[in-house]
Write a protein that holds these residues in place. Structure first.
Motif, PDB file in Angstrom:
ATOM      1  N   LEU A  13      -2.938  -0.510  -9.472  1.00  0.00           N
ATOM      2  CA  LEU A  13      -3.579  -1.686  -8.878  1.00  0.00           C
ATOM      3  C   LEU A  13      -3.267  -2.945  -9.674  1.00  0.00           C
ATOM      4  N   GLU A  14      -3.289  -2.859 -10.999  1.00  0.00           N
ATOM      5  CA  GLU A  14      -2.951  -4.019 -11.822  1.00  0.00           C
ATOM      6  C   GLU A  14      -1.520  -4.464 -11.543  1.00  0.00           C
ATOM      7  N   ARG A  15      -0.643  -3.511 -11.403  1.00  0.00           N
ATOM      8  CA  ARG A  15       0.760  -3.835 -11.142  1.00  0.00           C
ATOM      9  C   ARG A  15       0.917  -4.527  -9.794  1.00  0.00           C
ATOM     10  N   ALA A  16       0.204  -4.028  -8.797  1.00  0.00           N
ATOM     11  CA  ALA A  16       0.276  -4.641  -7.467  1.00  0.00           C
ATOM     12  C   ALA A  16      -0.208  -6.084  -7.509  1.00  0.00           C
ATOM     13  N   VAL A  17      -1.338  -6.318  -8.156  1.00  0.00           N
ATOM     14  CA  VAL A  17      -1.881  -7.671  -8.235  1.00  0.00           C
ATOM     15  C   VAL A  17      -0.943  -8.579  -9.014  1.00  0.00           C
ATOM     16  N   GLU A  73     -12.332 -10.230  -3.586  1.00  0.00           N
ATOM     17  CA  GLU A  73     -11.526 -11.216  -4.291  1.00  0.00           C
ATOM     18  C   GLU A  73     -11.897 -11.260  -5.775  1.00  0.00           C
ATOM     19  N   THR A  74     -13.182 -11.064  -6.071  1.00  0.00           N
ATOM     20  CA  THR A  74     -13.629 -11.067  -7.467  1.00  0.00           C
ATOM     21  C   THR A  74     -12.950  -9.957  -8.262  1.00  0.00           C
ATOM     22  N   SER A  75     -12.922  -8.749  -7.685  1.00  0.00           N
ATOM     23  CA  SER A  75     -12.307  -7.630  -8.407  1.00  0.00           C
ATOM     24  C   SER A  75     -10.807  -7.828  -8.554  1.00  0.00           C
ATOM     25  N   VAL A  76     -10.172  -8.434  -7.557  1.00  0.00           N
ATOM     26  CA  VAL A  76      -8.737  -8.691  -7.622  1.00  0.00           C
ATOM     27  C   VAL A  76      -8.433  -9.725  -8.705  1.00  0.00           C
ATOM     28  N   ARG A  77      -9.279 -10.751  -8.814  1.00  0.00           N
ATOM     29  CA  ARG A  77      -9.085 -11.733  -9.880  1.00  0.00           C
ATOM     30  C   ARG A  77      -9.221 -11.075 -11.255  1.00  0.00           C
ATOM     31  N   TYR A 112      -5.153 -15.158  -4.129  1.00  0.00           N
ATOM     32  CA  TYR A 112      -6.007 -14.007  -4.408  1.00  0.00           C
ATOM     33  C   TYR A 112      -6.693 -13.486  -3.153  1.00  0.00           C
ATOM     34  N   ALA A 113      -7.052 -14.386  -2.259  1.00  0.00           N
ATOM     35  CA  ALA A 113      -7.730 -13.956  -1.029  1.00  0.00           C
ATOM     36  C   ALA A 113      -6.831 -13.038  -0.204  1.00  0.00           C
ATOM     37  N   GLU A 114      -5.550 -13.377  -0.106  1.00  0.00           N
ATOM     38  CA  GLU A 114      -4.614 -12.533   0.645  1.00  0.00           C
ATOM     39  C   GLU A 114      -4.382 -11.205  -0.060  1.00  0.00           C
ATOM     40  N   ILE A 115      -4.307 -11.237  -1.388  1.00  0.00           N
ATOM     41  CA  ILE A 115      -4.100  -9.999  -2.142  1.00  0.00           C
ATOM     42  C   ILE A 115      -5.314  -9.083  -1.960  1.00  0.00           C
ATOM     43  N   ALA A 116      -6.510  -9.684  -2.005  1.00  0.00           N
ATOM     44  CA  ALA A 116      -7.727  -8.897  -1.821  1.00  0.00           C
ATOM     45  C   ALA A 116      -7.736  -8.221  -0.454  1.00  0.00           C
ATOM     46  N   GLU A 117      -7.310  -8.943   0.568  1.00  0.00           N
ATOM     47  CA  GLU A 117      -7.250  -8.360   1.907  1.00  0.00           C
ATOM     48  C   GLU A 117      -6.210  -7.246   1.970  1.00  0.00           C
ATOM     49  N   ASN A 167       0.818  -1.212   0.000  1.00  0.00           N
ATOM     50  CA  ASN A 167       0.000   0.000   0.000  1.00  0.00           C
ATOM     51  C   ASN A 167       0.851   1.263   0.000  1.00  0.00           C
ATOM     52  N   ILE A 168       1.995   1.208   0.660  1.00  0.00           N
ATOM     53  CA  ILE A 168       2.924   2.337   0.589  1.00  0.00           C
ATOM     54  C   ILE A 168       3.421   2.506  -0.844  1.00  0.00           C
ATOM     55  N   ALA A 169       3.785   1.379  -1.475  1.00  0.00           N
ATOM     56  CA  ALA A 169       4.258   1.423  -2.857  1.00  0.00           C
ATOM     57  C   ALA A 169       3.158   1.927  -3.795  1.00  0.00           C
ATOM     58  N   LEU A 170       1.930   1.531  -3.551  1.00  0.00           N
ATOM     59  CA  LEU A 170       0.824   2.009  -4.380  1.00  0.00           C
ATOM     60  C   LEU A 170       0.703   3.524  -4.311  1.00  0.00           C
ATOM     61  N   ASP A 171       0.766   4.068  -3.101  1.00  0.00           N
ATOM     62  CA  ASP A 171       0.681   5.523  -2.953  1.00  0.00           C
ATOM     63  C   ASP A 171       1.831   6.211  -3.680  1.00  0.00           C
ATOM     64  N   ARG A 172       3.042   5.660  -3.541  1.00  0.00           N
ATOM     65  CA  ARG A 172       4.203   6.244  -4.196  1.00  0.00           C
ATOM     66  C   ARG A 172       4.105   6.103  -5.718  1.00  0.00           C
ATOM     67  N   LEU A 173       3.573   4.986  -6.189  1.00  0.00           N
ATOM     68  CA  LEU A 173       3.474   4.754  -7.625  1.00  0.00           C
ATOM     69  C   LEU A 173       2.493   5.734  -8.257  1.00  0.00           C
ATOM     70  N   ARG A 174       1.400   5.996  -7.582  1.00  0.00           N
ATOM     71  CA  ARG A 174       0.432   6.960  -8.116  1.00  0.00           C
ATOM     72  C   ARG A 174       1.067   8.341  -8.247  1.00  0.00           C
TER      73      ARG A 174
END
Length: 307
Positions: A125-129, A151-155, A140-145, A70-77
């Motif tokens: 988000l795509e990059r993180a997943v 989990e559906t959107s993460v898949r 996927y369940a852990e990534i969704a959390e 989540n830190i990386a996501l903020d920095r990436l944006r």
């Protein structure tokens, strides 16, 4: 007494964090593409971890990965907006890698400059997943959390990211060993000034990327075509670069991001890091030169990518 307990608690927290530092850096580096940004993300993760109530943390690894992602996501944006005004082509920061990385095909692919360039075209988000699922194998369940998504959107994000990467990832007709041999032949021809041999090794539509970031002499646009690339390489090899005469430069053959690479050095340190990508025809389809001094610091320090 309480101060002593607190110090021991911080010490234990530090030991636990250090056990996972390599993993956290690996996630952040693949997410952000630069060593400095990845290090900052890991440091921020440590600050959050050291200040957190850790008593209820059941899975430390998942917890820490969630923080750094989540830190990386903020920095990436934020970085994506900055990269829109970047001077010239933007390339990831190269890192030295050990022979162990080169020997592991999947690991080498996951840190290759070619893949990191493709990952730049994904949404954050795509990059993180993609990184968490395809590189590190998280469920996927852990990534969704971790991303606070269903989990559906993460898949769906994962499927879209994988298709995007597969469409843009280089396709190979030759095996990994043969591709490395082609890259080495390209380096031999380039260093020897053998233009005829270069023209044989370069694909007709080869692309040359030079990342100077406005801080070193570089082409402001990607150069396309074997003839133009040859002329550009010939031109820079004959002239002083950043005040260093050609005869005062030293060339080292190294492993960069799991692939053969070259580092050109002057008296004060690295001037350029070079990698190349073999295309589906078995020729060099892309040449990547990083000359931005900010992106040569880890190479100058001799740091290797943790595995």
């Amino acid at each position: 007494m309480s101060a002593g307990l607190e110090e021991r608690g911080v010490g234990v927290a530090a030991e636990v964090f250090e056990e996972h530092r390599g993993l956290l850096f690996g996630v952040a580096y693949r997410m952000l593409g630069t060593v400095a940004d990845a290090e900052d993300a890991v440091q921020d993760a440590w600050l959050r971890w050291s200040a957190a109530d850790r008593a209820d943390v059941a899975d430390v690894k998942a917890y820490l990965v969630r923080i750094v992602t989540n830190i990386a996501l903020d920095r990436l944006r934020s970085a994506r907006a900055q990269r829109e005004t970047y001077v010239g082509p933007w390339l990831p920061e190269p890192m030295l890698t050990s022979p162990d990385v080169a020997a592991d095909a999947e690991l080498a692919e996951s840190v290759s400059m070619a893949l990191l360039v493709v990952l730049e075209t994904l949404s954050p988000l795509e990059r993180a997943v993609f990184v968490l699922r395809e590189v590190f194998g998280f469920p996927y369940a852990e990534i969704a959390e971790a991303l606070d998504r269903s989990e559906t959107s993460v898949r769906q994000l994962g499927t879209r990211a994988r298709k995007h990467v597969e469409a843009r990832r280089p396709r190979f007709s030759a095996g990994r060993r043969e591709r490395r041999a082609v890259t080495e032949r390209f380096f031999d021809a380039a260093l020897g000034g053998d233009l005829n041999r270069l023209m044989e090794i370069l694909a007709p539509d080869v692309a040359l990327w030079t990342d100077g970031g406005g801080k070193a002499r570089a082409a402001r646009r990607v150069i396309h075509g074997a003839d133009k690339v040859c002329r550009w390489l010939r031109g820079v090899s004959d002239d002083p670069y950043q005040g260093v005469q050609p005869e005062d430069m030293r060339v080292r053959r190294v492993e960069l991001n799991g692939e053969p690479g070259l580092v050109f050095e002057g008296p004060a340190g690295p001037l350029c890091a070079v990698t190349a990508e073999v295309d589906a025809t078995g020729r060099i389809g892309k040449v990547l030169l990083v000359v931005n001094p900010d992106k040569l610091r880890s190479v100058a320090e001799g740091r290797t990518l943790p595995t």
